[in-house]
Scaffold this active site. Structure first.
Site, PDB file in Angstrom:
ATOM      1  N   PHE A   1      -4.912 -22.767  19.971  1.00  0.00           N
ATOM      2  CA  PHE A   1      -4.274 -23.533  20.967  1.00  0.00           C
ATOM      3  C   PHE A   1      -4.516 -25.038  20.615  1.00  0.00           C
ATOM      4  O   PHE A   1      -5.360 -25.524  20.403  1.00  0.00           O
ATOM      5  CB  PHE A   1      -4.451 -23.224  22.399  1.00  0.00           C
ATOM      6  CG  PHE A   1      -3.389 -22.257  22.933  1.00  0.00           C
ATOM      7  CD1 PHE A   1      -2.330 -22.595  23.653  1.00  0.00           C
ATOM      8  CD2 PHE A   1      -3.270 -20.775  22.272  1.00  0.00           C
ATOM      9  CE1 PHE A   1      -1.654 -21.558  24.366  1.00  0.00           C
ATOM     10  CE2 PHE A   1      -2.416 -20.025  22.872  1.00  0.00           C
ATOM     11  CZ  PHE A   1      -1.460 -20.101  23.741  1.00  0.00           C
ATOM     12  N   GLY A   2      -3.353 -25.809  20.785  1.00  0.00           N
ATOM     13  CA  GLY A   2      -3.379 -27.417  20.293  1.00  0.00           C
ATOM     14  C   GLY A   2      -2.917 -27.580  18.991  1.00  0.00           C
ATOM     15  O   GLY A   2      -2.391 -28.837  18.773  1.00  0.00           O
ATOM     16  N   GLY A   3      -2.879 -26.649  18.171  1.00  0.00           N
ATOM     17  CA  GLY A   3      -2.284 -26.906  16.661  1.00  0.00           C
ATOM     18  C   GLY A   3      -2.985 -27.780  15.932  1.00  0.00           C
ATOM     19  O   GLY A   3      -4.210 -27.975  16.371  1.00  0.00           O
ATOM     20  N   THR A   4      -2.392 -28.393  15.031  1.00  0.00           N
ATOM     21  CA  THR A   4      -3.055 -29.165  14.094  1.00  0.00           C
ATOM     22  C   THR A   4      -3.710 -30.390  14.739  1.00  0.00           C
ATOM     23  O   THR A   4      -4.631 -30.715  14.322  1.00  0.00           O
ATOM     24  CB  THR A   4      -2.150 -29.664  12.659  1.00  0.00           C
ATOM     25  OG1 THR A   4      -1.600 -28.394  12.038  1.00  0.00           O
ATOM     26  CG2 THR A   4      -2.662 -30.467  11.798  1.00  0.00           C
ATOM     27  N   CYS A   5      -2.850 -31.115  15.605  1.00  0.00           N
ATOM     28  CA  CYS A   5      -3.181 -32.546  15.785  1.00  0.00           C
ATOM     29  C   CYS A   5      -4.737 -32.363  16.775  1.00  0.00           C
ATOM     30  O   CYS A   5      -5.551 -33.023  16.750  1.00  0.00           O
ATOM     31  CB  CYS A   5      -2.277 -32.749  17.125  1.00  0.00           C
ATOM     32  SG  CYS A   5      -2.590 -34.241  17.780  1.00  0.00           S
TER      33      CYS A   5
ATOM     34  N   HIS B   1      -1.092 -66.719  23.571  1.00  0.00           N
ATOM     35  CA  HIS B   1      -1.993 -67.204  22.622  1.00  0.00           C
ATOM     36  C   HIS B   1      -3.228 -67.108  23.204  1.00  0.00           C
ATOM     37  O   HIS B   1      -3.298 -67.514  24.531  1.00  0.00           O
ATOM     38  CB  HIS B   1      -1.594 -68.894  22.628  1.00  0.00           C
ATOM     39  CG  HIS B   1      -2.363 -69.587  21.779  1.00  0.00           C
ATOM     40  ND1 HIS B   1      -2.427 -69.727  20.395  1.00  0.00           N
ATOM     41  CD2 HIS B   1      -3.510 -70.524  21.992  1.00  0.00           C
ATOM     42  CE1 HIS B   1      -3.610 -70.569  20.111  1.00  0.00           C
ATOM     43  NE2 HIS B   1      -4.113 -70.905  21.022  1.00  0.00           N
TER      44      HIS B   1
ATOM     45  N   GLY C   1      -3.074 -19.506  14.815  1.00  0.00           N
ATOM     46  CA  GLY C   1      -4.038 -20.359  15.117  1.00  0.00           C
ATOM     47  C   GLY C   1      -4.379 -20.641  16.140  1.00  0.00           C
ATOM     48  O   GLY C   1      -4.059 -20.168  17.172  1.00  0.00           O
TER      49      GLY C   1
END
Length: 455
Positions: free
Chosen positions: A35-39, A439, A33
């Site tokens: 470069f960089g993969g799924t992310c 706060h 697939g």
């Protein structure tokens, strides 16, 4: 057979294993697939860029809550898509070119299968190539699960790997699955104008989440989407653009597009692991020890192909561990999965770490719970938020933090002090009282949940 010192299978988190400390070695990257993969390509990064765009659209629509006269006059999907993927694709291409230009890295494109313990055959466009190495890192990731009724139908469908690049948002999107991918992408397309129907086998969405989160999110999702819970797809019929989802109760959902988001499966089954002697778990994950070593000497694995927690930050940590262990076999490091936070970038946002209340009950743990609503703190008033809350769980007596669960704006950021405390062993009373809490920042919802718990 071409010999390398190191072969890395996968160009996602596996790619980050290789740095300049390997410059004296002969390294190969094998990827089927991009470069960089799924992310990078169809996961964390583009989905969150789209999720933020959807959030902006919803904020405009809700401006009347703050006595502002604002109107969302249009959604330019192709411009949105091209902005997101123009940036993503540039990162992908530059990352690949950098590796191809390296004087110590060889990039192979194709499907790799083991032919021996540390030898592989790569099937690419130029024909098969046989390679071997002294060390191998398997970082081949995972892929979407496609249920048989969808796969057998022959009709078109989308997964998270395709739906974000479509040319036009659907009029009616059917979503199969009720997990975090389904929730995030349903929110994106709903905010950009699509009608959404979610079909989920369980009785509520985000089932693995703490029961308070899952129940509250399911109720809120039901106000925006059509939910078909406790239902299973038995048949997919119709034609492209006019799909019919036949459910197990005989009812039918019609949609012009179907998103399959019913889980992910590790890609180890595509690598012919038995030929290498690499063992797997029953669910297909590669077996690794605490140091990310497989059952074959010299072969490591990291990320979704082996980890029980399929998250990018987990894969990145495992990549750091593998990188060190490849270079320092006498000083091995390990990846700790005891305190792993996770987030769902939907509306409202969700973040979680550690045990859920139901898991504490099932394990027989003596625990206490502290809860505080966003509406109970000043910045929650500013947000006009009446649904968000923070829930913390601790061991009774010791105050040891066991888990934390937040639903509402900024949840993925608000969870981090609790992650830090759990990682470093800071108990709930100390975390509540020792540091100053600004706060009226939204972090007060965390502080007050801790104080509620200690009372």
């Amino acid at each position: 057979m071409r010999h390398h010192d190191l072969i890395v299978l996968g160009a996602g988190s596996g790619n980050s294993v290789i740095d300049d400390s390997f410059s004296g070695s002969d390294v190969a990257i094998v990827t089927e697939g991009p470069f960089g993969g799924t992310c990078l390509n169809y996961g964390c990064i583009p989905s969150k860029m789209l999720a933020h765009t959807a959030e902006v659209a919803d904020e405009v629509r809700g401006a009347g809550t703050f006595d502002l006269d604002a109107e969302l006059r249009g959604v330019h999907w192709r411009k949105i898509r091209d902005r997101v993927f123009g940036r993503v694709d540039d990162q992908r291409d530059s990352g690949e070119q950098g590796r191809r230009d390296s004087d110590f890295i060889t990039v192979y494109t194709g499907q790799a299968r083991f032919t021996g313990p540390r030898s592989l055959r790569i099937e690419g466009a130029a024909g098969p190539i046989d390679v071997e190495a002294d060390q191998v890192v398997i970082a081949a990731g995972a892929r979407p699960v496609v249920p048989p009724p969808v796969e057998k139908s022959g009709l078109p469908y989308d997964t998270s790997e395709t739906v974000m690049r479509i040319d036009e948002p659907p009029h009616h999107l059917a979503v199969l699955g009720g997990g975090y991918i389904a929730a995030e992408l349903a929110q994106v397309f709903a905010a950009l104008g699509s009608e959404i129907t979610i079909v989920e086998q369980a009785d509520r969405l985000l089932g693995p989440q703490d029961e308070a989160i899952a129940d509250a999110f399911t109720r809120l999702a039901g106000e925006r989407f059509t939910l078909r819970l406790g239902r299973e797809l038995t048949r997919l019929e119709g034609e492209p653009g006019a799909l019919r989802l036949v459910l197990d109760d005989g009812s039918v959902v019609t949609a012009d597009r179907l998103l399959v988001a019913s889980g992910r499966v590790p890609n180890g089954d595509r690598l012919d692991l038995p030929a290498a002697g690499i063992d797997t778990h029953d669910d297909g994950r590669i077996r690794v020890d605490a140091h990310q070593r497989t059952t074959v000497d010299g072969v490591f694995a990291l990320g979704d192909v082996c980890t029980p927690v399929q998250l990018k930050h987990v894969a990145n940590r495992e990549a750091e561990v593998v990188q060190h262990n490849l270079r320092h076999p006498a000083d091995l490091r390990s990846a700790d999965h005891d305190v792993v936070p996770a987030a769902v970038f939907t509306r409202p946002q969700i973040a979680t770490v550690g045990k859920t209340e139901q898991s504490c009950r099932n394990e027989g743990i003596d625990y206490v719970v502290g809860t505080r609503r966003y509406a109970d703190v000043a910045y929650g008033w500013a947000l006009e938020d009446d649904t968000g809350f923070c829930k913390v769980i601790a061991e009774r007596g010791s105050g040891r933090l066991l888990g934390a669960h937040i639903m509402g704006p900024q949840a993925p950021s608000l969870i981090q002090p609790l992650v830090l405390a759990m990682t470093l062993g800071i108990d709930a009373p100390t975390l509540a009282s020792a540091p100053y809490w600004i706060h009226p920042a939204l972090t007060e919802v965390v502080e007050n949940a801790l104080r509620d718990l200690t009372r």
